[in-house]
Design a protein around this motif. Structure first.
Motif, mmCIF file in Angstrom:
data_model
loop_
_atom_site.group_PDB
_atom_site.id
_atom_site.type_symbol
_atom_site.label_atom_id
_atom_site.label_comp_id
_atom_site.label_asym_id
_atom_site.label_seq_id
_atom_site.Cartn_x
_atom_site.Cartn_y
_atom_site.Cartn_z
ATOM 1 N N GLU A 261 0.861 -1.185 0.000
ATOM 2 C CA GLU A 261 0.000 0.000 0.000
ATOM 3 C C GLU A 261 0.894 1.231 0.000
ATOM 4 O O GLU A 261 2.015 1.193 0.511
ATOM 5 C CB GLU A 261 -0.872 0.034 1.246
ATOM 6 N N ILE A 262 0.376 2.295 -0.552
ATOM 7 C CA ILE A 262 1.132 3.533 -0.425
ATOM 8 C C ILE A 262 0.202 4.622 0.070
ATOM 9 O O ILE A 262 -1.001 4.616 -0.207
ATOM 10 C CB ILE A 262 1.801 3.974 -1.746
ATOM 11 N N ALA A 263 0.798 5.523 0.799
ATOM 12 C CA ALA A 263 0.017 6.662 1.282
ATOM 13 C C ALA A 263 0.417 7.877 0.463
ATOM 14 O O ALA A 263 1.593 8.148 0.275
ATOM 15 C CB ALA A 263 0.325 6.891 2.751
ATOM 16 N N VAL A 264 -0.578 8.549 -0.058
ATOM 17 C CA VAL A 264 -0.279 9.758 -0.822
ATOM 18 C C VAL A 264 -1.039 10.912 -0.202
ATOM 19 O O VAL A 264 -2.126 10.742 0.346
ATOM 20 C CB VAL A 264 -0.676 9.605 -2.309
ATOM 21 N N ASN A 265 -0.435 12.050 -0.300
ATOM 22 C CA ASN A 265 -1.053 13.268 0.202
ATOM 23 C C ASN A 265 -1.192 14.208 -0.974
ATOM 24 O O ASN A 265 -0.204 14.720 -1.495
ATOM 25 C CB ASN A 265 -0.153 13.854 1.279
ATOM 26 N N ILE A 266 -2.413 14.379 -1.393
ATOM 27 C CA ILE A 266 -2.641 15.237 -2.550
ATOM 28 C C ILE A 266 -3.186 16.567 -2.080
ATOM 29 O O ILE A 266 -4.350 16.670 -1.696
ATOM 30 C CB ILE A 266 -3.592 14.583 -3.562
ATOM 31 N N GLY A 267 -2.341 17.550 -2.081
ATOM 32 C CA GLY A 267 -2.758 18.902 -1.692
ATOM 33 C C GLY A 267 -3.426 18.942 -0.346
ATOM 34 O O GLY A 267 -4.326 19.739 -0.133
ATOM 35 N N GLY A 268 -3.004 18.080 0.571
ATOM 36 C CA GLY A 268 -3.565 18.116 1.919
ATOM 37 C C GLY A 268 -4.550 17.007 2.198
ATOM 38 O O GLY A 268 -4.928 16.800 3.340
#
Lengths: 833, 443
Positions: free
Chosen positions: B18-25
């Motif tokens: 799994e990956i965690a992404v933070n898109i613009g908050g």
């Protein structure tokens, strides 16, 4: 923990009037984060600093360069260095597109945005509208122009209305009356009658004009030529006399003579009257036979001008006026229509001329002669006085028919569109005028004045609530899709709170999470649960039935009061439970219900409840906090603290303070700063805390009162009996919390794990419940699953009752009866614990 | 909005795969297997590249938090929420409110093919794109006008000057005067052509035949000379001669001029008795009709007329439909009318082709009254044919009108948009220049 608190004091909310942070701190915070959190109207955004540097002259670009507190405050509305978050109190919808401009260099406009409000947002953010991409530009400008036009027209209208001042000359009073009588048929019955008489005269005169040309009714004069029938001439004279009198009276009473003279309607009036006098003058002055023929011709022309009087009807019909306006506005399209027709006529008449000219005794003798034929054919009138006979001519004729139909039909829809738009606008304006008049009247009567104060209050409340709700919505998705069905709002609020907390989390991750020590007995807890289950389940289910709710609310209140007599803790709990149900209902219901509740609280068990509640809160602050929506959560925590810490202090805060803080808290819920303030308060001393609690009360109230209004109504009672208010507030919190909790149940397991992970925190919390609570809250939020954490913590708690509850939650989701409500209660219980 | 248990939003570190992404908050935890459904996409690449390789990671995302294993993207979270759908449903729907062009840019960033966009959103996208290309064309034209004279040779400069003088009435005052003069000459020549056919104004020539008044003929000649001069000046100044000669407006111009010179040459041939005089006269008569073409020259000066031609061109199908309806109606009703009127002794319907005329006139509701039914049955037939005619015309005309209105409105919008675009470009170029200057200063 101490350190983080201190930092919070520095960087945190200015609501508590702490010292502004030093520039050094600001610079440091900026340098240690690559990204920045922007909270716009509750919606958090995260963006790289270097992205903002792309447009250094805009507001966000300046944010980077501001290193002093004052300059920073000029740029943004609030900030929290600890969380590296900056708050802007602006519309979040427009901001996404504006932030995208920084990211991609392309400024697009959300489709549903109002152009005017978007342009205002652009102004605020310091971005020129010229950067709008061309795909959105057209729409934007079209809308903007349209709006500007409308506004201008409205302003003109206003000016017209206000411009009628009769102050300058003599007998202004009388002139104004006369003016109203003549110009405003709606102003009085007399004016209406006058208008009707005027219409009748117009109709009569036009009928007379037409009858005059009937040969049977005409007389012959001495020269053997037909002249007017004497009776009809009398009618004509009377009509003209009426028109003249009307015109002169209008002229005399008009406030601005030159403007009156120029007005198109008045020009028509004048043209309707003048020909008669000119005719009389000419015929009377030139009696000699020699000039008579010439005079007669002139007179004939003036006779034709009499027809203009039919246009006088325009004064009495908005439809005619809008027709005139339409024609004026769509002269472009009219020109197009005429151009099309002219070209068609030219082409087809020459074609048919060449086709028909060799036919003997043809009527197409020349191209101008066949113009008539082409016109009559293109308009599909077809008199039949002239028609083609050769095969070629007939083919041309057929084409001419079809082309005519096409060509005439093309530009007409545009004109029609103009007309309908204008007509609609006219109608709208008429309505707006009436509304304004009604408003004026109401103001004069004084019925509105009392409302204004309330409105102002309500508006501030509304502002907050709206923002919160908006901010919350987008987050919902992430958290709990399944919950959507029954508790969209709550879920949203949760999420938002979570987010805001996230920001804080960074600053102080490992503060004590856990809730306060627990004095509640298992039995009591269970009692509470049951009670709540009863009360809550019903209101939640029929959230929309006001009547039923109100009734329930009352019952609940009563119950609470009854229980007050028993052991204090129990009473409070029950009261809380009731309150919760109430609050949940309230949030859905509009102001009316709120009003009902408000009076009750102060008068009735409020005091008792407040005390009880405070107790209860002390028991379980953490849980309550975790589950609330942003505004609610922040406020709740303080509220809880208060009771525990300093019940006496509650009385202190003044109304104004409350209001201010309230407002602040609303903002803060998003920005997180206020929370810091809270903490500070707790640390600093009881009085500040009490204030905060008051605020929290307000915030709590706000959900009940909700966006709609009534906040004002409540505020007055609060100040005197702050304790009671606090109590009410708390109850509300609980209810809201419970709802939230319900939503969160799914995630309980995760929470537990987390909670387990940090026992030290709990211990800390035990030692200093107030602060701990806050921290817990924040943490939970940060993780997005605050609610869950809380639950887990609860389970871990030493108190048996709580544990049981927690277990229930885990097991319970599948249970048919409980699922939402019970869980919610459990959560609340946990919190209380 | 999220209807499927899709991305997980949570706090903990993400598990394996799994990956965690933070898109613009907005923080999202995504499953690797789901992301691998589109291996070319940015997220899949991110997943597959090892976390140690910082250069690759920084090329793929804007920021990376190693302790939380969170990738940060400085992008629009709203659009991402739509784009992430592709991993779950295999198709993307543009969220209403987001500008399609902007959305496409986002898709490009996430390296997701445009083909996954659902049909319903594609049409909206293509509409926007069309509009953009049209604006771009307009802008190009405007820019060409504004272009500074950079021609090296003198002849080129002259050519450009002439071109602007003749083709761009807005560019200068003389150009405007020329445009107005040309417009007036078109009007005058059209009027002269019409007036010339009035018998009262004609004079008899030596052979007793009516010919045009000499004054009118003089005006006509003057106009023709003006047209000719105009045409050749335009041709001379045009950068692309062939393109110019073949363009619609110039073909019309040529058609307006050509008959005059053909007539001149024919009469010369006739007078020199190289050809039969009668033949010459017939040819001249035929060519006179060609003079009508000059009326179309007005189209050059009216955007409304251009819109009309454009709309007609666009709605050729509907026009065909209209003609077909009319043709069928004419045939049916004329045949019916002919057979029904046969019984009447003094019938005006002598044959079916004769009654075609009646059918047209009736169906278009013109009704000259030269032919009309006399039997009761025929009258009933006429009534029906009239009703059918109204419907047959009204139905296909609606889309044509619609086309016209749409084009008419769009034309206006496009003009403002193009103007704005030019302003924007100026602004940007100005800014670039400023930036360059500042950078040079700083150096």
């Amino acid at each position: 923990m101490e350190k983080s608190l201190a930092e919070l004091n520095k960087a945190g909310s200015r609501s508590t009037s702490l010292l502004p942070p030093e520039p050094v701190d600001i610079i440091r915070s900026k340098s240690c984060f690559r990204r920045v959190r922007l909270n716009v109207g509750g919606l958090p955004h995260e963006v790289l600093w270097r992205t903002l540097d792309r447009l250094p002259r805009t507001r966000l670009g300046k944010l980077r360069d501001c290193n002093a507190h004052e300059s920073l405050m000029e740029v943004c509305d609030d900030y929290n260095l600890e969380e590296n978050e900056y708050f802007f109190d602006r519309h979040p919808g427009a901001f996404t597109s504006i932030l995208n401009f920084y990211r991609t260099g392309k400024l697009h406009m959300m489709e549903e945005m109002c152009a005017l409000s978007f342009s205002q947002e652009l102004d605020y953010w310091g971005i020129d509208e010229i950067y709008l991409e061309s795909c959105c530009q057209a729409r934007y400008h079209q809308k903007k122009e349209q709006m500007n036009e409308e506004l201008k027209r409205e302003a003109d209208n206003m000016k017209d209305i206000e411009g009628e001042e009769f102050d300058n000359t003599c007998c202004a009073e009388k002139r104004k009356k006369l003016w109203d009588l003549l110009e405003k048929p709606g102003s009085s019955i007399a004016a209406k009658i006058l208008a009707i008489i005027s219409i009748l005269f117009i109709v009569l005169s036009t009928i007379a004009l037409s009858l005059n040309t009937l040969p049977e009714l005409q007389d012959t004069d001495e020269f053997g030529q037909s002249s007017d029938n004497p009776q009809l001439a009398h009618v004509e004279a009377v009509c003209i006399a009426w028109f003249t009198m009307e015109y002169l009276l209008r002229f005399l009473s008009s406030p601005n003579k030159w403007k009156f003279f120029k007005g198109p309607l008045n020009v028509i009036d004048l043209l309707a009257i003048l020909p008669y006098y000119v005719t009389i003058f000419l015929t009377e002055s030139n009696k000699s036979v020699l000039q008579f023929q010439n005079v007669r011709r002139v007179v004939q022309i003036f006779r034709i001008m009499r027809i203009l009087r039919i246009l006088k009807l325009a004064r009495h019909s908005t439809g005619l006026q809008s027709l005139g306006f339409t024609l004026r506005r769509s002269y472009n399209e009219l020109g197009l229509l005429i151009l099309f027709l002219a070209m068609g006529i030219m082409i087809f008449s020459s074609l048919v001329f060449f086709a028909e000219k060799d036919e003997e005794d043809t009527k197409f003798k020349s191209i101008p002669a066949s113009f008539w034929w082409a016109t009559i054919t293109m308009t599909t009138v077809g008199y039949g006085d002239i028609y083609p006979k050769t095969l070629l001519g007939k083919i041309v004729g057929g084409l001419c028919c079809i082309a005519g139909v096409l060509v005439i039909a093309l530009p007409i829809p545009i004109i029609v569109n103009n007309f309908s738009e204008f007509y609609k606008e006219q109608k709208r304006q008429e309505k707006a005028l009436k509304r304004r008049e009604a408003l004026d009247r109401a103001k004069r009567n004084g019925s509105i004045v009392s409302m204004n104060l309330k409105e102002a209050f309500a508006r501030s409340a509304e502002l907050m609530d709206v923002v919160i709700e908006k901010s919350e919505r987008p987050h919902d998705n992430h958290f709990s899709p399944s919950r959507w069905k029954w508790t969209p709002k709550r879920a949203a609020s949760e999420t938002s709170s979570n987010r805001s907390f996230n920001a804080q989390e960074l600053g102080s991750p490992n503060k004590a999470r856990d809730t306060s020590p627990q004095r509640l007995n298992v039995q009591k807890l269970e009692e509470m649960y049951n009670h709540m289950a009863k009360t809550q389940s019903q209101p939640n289910l029929n959230a929309k039935d006001r009547g039923s709710r109100v009734g329930k609310q009352r019952d609940e209140i009563e119950l609470g009061a009854i229980q007050d007599h028993g052991p204090p803790v129990l009473g409070t709990r029950e009261g809380v439970g009731d309150m919760k149900s109430l609050s949940s209902i309230d949030s859905y219901i509009s102001c009316a219900t709120d009003f009902q509740e408000n009076p009750r609280f102060p008068h009735g068990p409020a005091m008792d409840l407040g005390l009880q509640e405070s107790n209860r809160f002390s028991h379980s602050p953490a849980t309550a906090l975790s589950q609330h929506g942003t505004a609610k959560t922040g406020q709740q925590t303080p509220g809880e603290r208060e009771p525990m810490l300093t019940p006496v202090s509650i009385t202190k805060p003044s109304c104004s303070e409350n209001a201010r803080r309230f407002f602040f808290s609303g903002n803060s819920s998003k920005t997180l700063i206020p929370k810091g303030g809270w903490r500070n308060d707790g640390g600093s001393g009881p009085p500040t805390l009490s204030d905060s609690s008051v605020i929290s009360d307000h915030s709590l109230l706000s959900p009940e009162v909700s966006v709609y209004t009534t906040a004002s109504s409540r505020t007055p009672p609060k100040s005197p009996e702050s304790t009671t208010l606090a109590a009410t507030v708390f109850t509300f919190h609980d209810s809201s919390i419970s709802k939230y909790i319900d939503a969160d149940t799914d995630d309980d397991e995760h929470n537990r794990d987390i909670s387990d992970a940090s026992p030290t925190e709990r211990l800390l919390a035990g030692s200093s419940p107030k602060r701990n609570i806050n921290i817990n809250y924040q943490k939970g939020v940060n993780h997005f699953e605050t609610a869950q954490k809380m639950l887990g913590q609860n389970c871990l708690f030493p108190i048996e009752g709580i544990c049981g509850v927690a277990h229930e939650n885990h097991v319970g989701p599948e249970m048919a009866r409980r699922p939402k409500l019970e869980r919610g209660r459990q959560n609340t219980l946990d919190k209380s614990l | 909005m999220w209807t499927v248990p899709k991305p997980k939003y949570r706090t903990g570190l993400c598990a394996e795969g799994e990956i965690a992404v933070n898109i613009g908050g907005v923080r999202v935890v995504l499953f690797g297997e789901v992301l691998n459904r589109y291996p070319e996409s940015r997220l899949a690449e991110l997943l597959n590249c090892s976390t140690q390789n910082h250069e690759v990671i920084s090329s793929l995302c804007d920021d990376f938090d190693p302790c939380r294993k969170e990738f940060y993207f400085d992008r629009d979270p709203e659009a991402f929420k739509c784009i992430i759908d592709v991993y779950y449903f295999g198709e993307i729907h543009i969220k209403p409110g987001i500008c399609p062009i902007c959305f496409i840019k986002e898709m490009e960033f996430w390296k997701i093919d445009q083909n996954v966009l659902d049909e319903c959103c594609k049409s909206c996208l293509s509409e926007k794109e069309e509009e953009l290309t049209e604006i771009a064309n307009k802008v190009k034209v405007i820019l060409e006008d504004l272009e500074v004279d950079e021609c090296i040779t003198r002849t080129q400069r002259c050519q450009r000057f002439l071109w602007r003088l003749m083709e761009k009435p807005g560019s200068s005052l003389p150009a405007r005067i020329i445009a107005i003069a040309s417009f007036l000459s078109v009007l005058v020549s059209a009027v002269v052509m019409c007036v010339g056919t009035i018998p009262e104004l004609q004079v008899t020539d030596a052979e007793g035949k009516l010919v045009e008044h000499p004054v009118l003929e003089g005006i006509e000649t003057a106009c023709m000379l003006w047209f000719t001069a105009e045409y050749f000046l335009r041709l001379a100044s045009s950068p692309n001669k062939l393109h110019f000669a073949l363009s619609f407006m110039n073909v019309i111009d040529f058609m307006a001029i050509m008959p005059f010179y053909v007539v001149l040459s024919l009469t010369y041939l006739g007078t020199t008795s190289m050809m039969e005089l009668t033949n010459v006269q017939q040819a001249v008569q035929a060519l006179r009709i060609m003079r009508i073409a000059r009326v179309f020259k007005l189209a050059r000066h009216s955007s409304g007329l251009q819109t009309l031609t454009y709309a007609l061109k666009k709605s050729l199908k509907e026009l065909g439909l209209l003609l077909m309806y009319m043709g069928v109606g004419i045939f049916v009703f004329s045949a019916l009318a002919y057979t029904m009127e046969q019984s009447h002794p003094e019938t005006l319907f002598r044959s079916i082709p004769h009654s075609f005329w009646w059918a047209i006139i009736t169906m278009t509701t013109v009704g000259y009254g030269d032919i009309y039914p006399k039997t009761t049955l025929g009258k009933c037939n006429a009534a029906v044919s009239f009703l059918c005619g109204v419907i047959a015309i009204a139905l296909p005309i609606h889309p044509i009108i619609n086309n016209f209105v749409v084009f008419y409105n769009k034309q206006k919008v496009l003009e403002t948009a193009a103007k704005h675009e030019v302003e924007l470009m100026e602004l940007k170029s100005g800014k670039d220049a400023r930036r360059e200057s500042t950078s040079s200063l700083s150096k």
